[in-house]
Design a protein around this motif. Structure first.
Motif, PDB file in Angstrom:
ATOM      1  N   SER A  38       7.751   2.289   2.887  1.00  0.00           N
ATOM      2  CA  SER A  38       6.671   2.374   3.874  1.00  0.00           C
ATOM      3  C   SER A  38       5.340   2.649   3.199  1.00  0.00           C
ATOM      4  O   SER A  38       4.304   2.063   3.561  1.00  0.00           O
ATOM      5  CB  SER A  38       6.988   3.472   4.897  1.00  0.00           C
ATOM      6  N   LYS A  39       5.346   3.534   2.199  1.00  0.00           N
ATOM      7  CA  LYS A  39       4.107   3.835   1.473  1.00  0.00           C
ATOM      8  C   LYS A  39       3.590   2.595   0.748  1.00  0.00           C
ATOM      9  O   LYS A  39       2.377   2.340   0.722  1.00  0.00           O
ATOM     10  CB  LYS A  39       4.353   4.972   0.478  1.00  0.00           C
ATOM     11  N   ARG A  40       4.518   1.829   0.157  1.00  0.00           N
ATOM     12  CA  ARG A  40       4.094   0.613  -0.545  1.00  0.00           C
ATOM     13  C   ARG A  40       3.484  -0.393   0.424  1.00  0.00           C
ATOM     14  O   ARG A  40       2.469  -1.045   0.113  1.00  0.00           O
ATOM     15  CB  ARG A  40       5.288  -0.005  -1.278  1.00  0.00           C
ATOM     16  N   ARG A  41       4.110  -0.534   1.615  1.00  0.00           N
ATOM     17  CA  ARG A  41       3.555  -1.467   2.602  1.00  0.00           C
ATOM     18  C   ARG A  41       2.178  -1.006   3.074  1.00  0.00           C
ATOM     19  O   ARG A  41       1.274  -1.824   3.256  1.00  0.00           O
ATOM     20  CB  ARG A  41       4.506  -1.580   3.806  1.00  0.00           C
ATOM     21  N   ARG A  90       0.046   0.859   1.361  1.00  0.00           N
ATOM     22  CA  ARG A  90      -0.925   0.624   0.282  1.00  0.00           C
ATOM     23  C   ARG A  90      -1.285  -0.855   0.173  1.00  0.00           C
ATOM     24  O   ARG A  90      -2.450  -1.211  -0.091  1.00  0.00           O
ATOM     25  CB  ARG A  90      -0.348   1.139  -1.048  1.00  0.00           C
ATOM     26  N   GLU A  91      -0.279  -1.729   0.396  1.00  0.00           N
ATOM     27  CA  GLU A  91      -0.541  -3.167   0.326  1.00  0.00           C
ATOM     28  C   GLU A  91      -1.465  -3.599   1.470  1.00  0.00           C
ATOM     29  O   GLU A  91      -2.396  -4.418   1.245  1.00  0.00           O
ATOM     30  CB  GLU A  91       0.780  -3.930   0.411  1.00  0.00           C
ATOM     31  N   GLU A  92      -1.250  -3.076   2.672  1.00  0.00           N
ATOM     32  CA  GLU A  92      -2.126  -3.395   3.796  1.00  0.00           C
ATOM     33  C   GLU A  92      -3.532  -2.891   3.548  1.00  0.00           C
ATOM     34  O   GLU A  92      -4.519  -3.575   3.886  1.00  0.00           O
ATOM     35  CB  GLU A  92      -1.560  -2.801   5.083  1.00  0.00           C
ATOM     36  N   GLU A  93      -3.648  -1.678   2.992  1.00  0.00           N
ATOM     37  CA  GLU A  93      -4.983  -1.149   2.685  1.00  0.00           C
ATOM     38  C   GLU A  93      -5.680  -2.011   1.642  1.00  0.00           C
ATOM     39  O   GLU A  93      -6.890  -2.256   1.726  1.00  0.00           O
ATOM     40  CB  GLU A  93      -4.862   0.296   2.194  1.00  0.00           C
ATOM     41  N   ARG A  94      -4.908  -2.454   0.632  1.00  0.00           N
ATOM     42  CA  ARG A  94      -5.508  -3.302  -0.406  1.00  0.00           C
ATOM     43  C   ARG A  94      -5.992  -4.633   0.197  1.00  0.00           C
ATOM     44  O   ARG A  94      -7.094  -5.106  -0.100  1.00  0.00           O
ATOM     45  CB  ARG A  94      -4.486  -3.576  -1.501  1.00  0.00           C
ATOM     46  N   LYS A  95      -5.159  -5.216   1.069  1.00  0.00           N
ATOM     47  CA  LYS A  95      -5.561  -6.465   1.715  1.00  0.00           C
ATOM     48  C   LYS A  95      -6.777  -6.244   2.616  1.00  0.00           C
ATOM     49  O   LYS A  95      -7.676  -7.091   2.684  1.00  0.00           O
ATOM     50  CB  LYS A  95      -4.413  -7.033   2.535  1.00  0.00           C
ATOM     51  N   ARG A 155      -9.154  -4.016   2.195  1.00  0.00           N
ATOM     52  CA  ARG A 155     -10.356  -3.893   1.350  1.00  0.00           C
ATOM     53  C   ARG A 155     -10.828  -5.249   0.856  1.00  0.00           C
ATOM     54  O   ARG A 155     -12.043  -5.512   0.787  1.00  0.00           O
ATOM     55  CB  ARG A 155     -10.057  -2.961   0.173  1.00  0.00           C
ATOM     56  N   LYS A 156      -9.879  -6.125   0.505  1.00  0.00           N
ATOM     57  CA  LYS A 156     -10.262  -7.459   0.043  1.00  0.00           C
ATOM     58  C   LYS A 156     -10.947  -8.244   1.154  1.00  0.00           C
ATOM     59  O   LYS A 156     -11.938  -8.948   0.910  1.00  0.00           O
ATOM     60  CB  LYS A 156      -9.022  -8.221  -0.440  1.00  0.00           C
TER      61      LYS A 156
END
Length: 339
Positions: free
Chosen positions: A315-318, A320-325, A327-328
């Protein structure tokens, strides 16, 4: 008593836990402390005050604190009791402490002192009357790690077998008068509470507590340091197993022992005769969950905890991935607005 609180005796127990030095330096300091203790006191005094120090530090003091906690703050203690109000020394959080509970605590301490006195008497008879070696080995040479582990295993299993046989076939047999004393003393309790690990008729106490504990150490002639470690494990076990609390340092080891201790007392002694429950499991005399059930439950709990950790990490990885997307996307919109 000054020897009990002398610097060598106290540092023997406190140095390994309070020191911030490396392992090698800790071993050097420990050896120096042990050597000083052996050279400055006769072997019998080392054994006496070492045994007394372990019992005081790991059973008497914590059990007395638990006992006073139950008496002085019953409303708080009842929340931690496995049997609720019935597990309190007075049987109720509204009831005052009775003479019976004071007698239980007093007899527990008397029995403990009697056991230590008999241990000293055995050593004196062996060394001074018969001229043989002492029951325990008091020497400057430290035992090797494998020797310690081997003696601990032999002592633990020996205590388990002896306690089971004596408890089941002597203290719960109609043909022995000591069984009546065991029933009228220990089994008069509604539930175990702090200090009751050593409460019983003196003869029953010697049979059930002292002999199973000291006999294996004497038979295999433990090194004194091994015996102190062995006695520390037993003292911690007795402190928590007879506390009546649901919260234990380890739910599998101490928690299982405590549950079987309570069931033995509340079930009218239908089973759970051994301290740890190993022999009860072998001979099918366990009442409630046996030691294997506890082990399986602990393994399942660990597996569930690992699965929960994996889900949380995923869940944390997902996230972080959503936050990274996210920001992009925001940077891309800012760049488009700029141009």
């Amino acid at each position: 008593m000054d020897a009990l609180f002398s610097i060598p005796v106290l540092s023997l127990f406190l140095l390994p836990t309070l020191s911030s030095y490396t392992t090698s330096l800790n071993l050097v300091f420990f050896y120096m402390t042990w050597t000083t203790l052996v050279l400055s006191h006769p072997p019998l005094r080392v054994e006496l005050f070492g045994t007394l120090a372990v019992r005081v530090l790991f059973f008497v003091l914590p059990s007395l604190l638990f006992f006073l906690f139950d008496i002085l703050t019953p409303s708080a203690a009842v929340v931690l009791k496995a049997q609720g109000e019935a597990g309190l020394p007075g049987g109720s959080k509204r009831g005052k402490i009775r003479w019976k509970e004071i007698k239980v605590a007093g007899w527990a301490l008397i029995n403990l002192a009697m056991g230590i006195a008999i241990q000293v008497a055995i050593e004196q008879v062996r060394t001074e009357v018969f001229g043989t070696k002492s029951a325990l080995k008091v020497s400057m040479k430290l035992p090797m790690p494998w020797e310690i582990v081997k003696d601990l295993l032999r002592g633990t299993l020996g205590r388990e077998v002896l306690a089971y046989i004596i408890h089941r076939y002597c203290l719960h047999s109609q043909g022995y008068s000591v069984a009546k004393h065991h029933q009228s003393w220990y089994h008069s309790l509604q539930a175990p509470f702090p200090l009751t690990a050593h409460y019983d008729h003196p003869m029953a106490y010697l049979l059930l507590n002292f002999i199973p504990t000291f006999a294996p150490a004497m038979l295999f002639r433990f090194h004194m340091l091994t015996y102190l470690l062995y006695l520390t494990i037993i003292s911690i076990e007795e402190t928590f197993a007879f506390s009546g609390y649901t919260i234990m340092p380890t739910s599998f080891f101490l928690g299982g022992i405590a549950r079987r201790t309570e069931i033995h007392l509340s079930s009218g002694a239908e089973g759970n005769f051994g301290p740890w429950g190993i022999v009860d499991w072998i001979f099918n005399s366990a009442v409630g969950d046996n030691i294997v059930d506890d082990a399986e439950a602990e393994i399942e709990e660990q597996e569930i905890d690992e699965e929960v950790k994996r889900v949380i990490e995923a869940s944390k990885r997902r996230i972080r991935e959503e936050e990274r997307k996210g920001r992009k996307r925001r940077r891309r919109r800012r760049d488009e607005d700029f141009y």
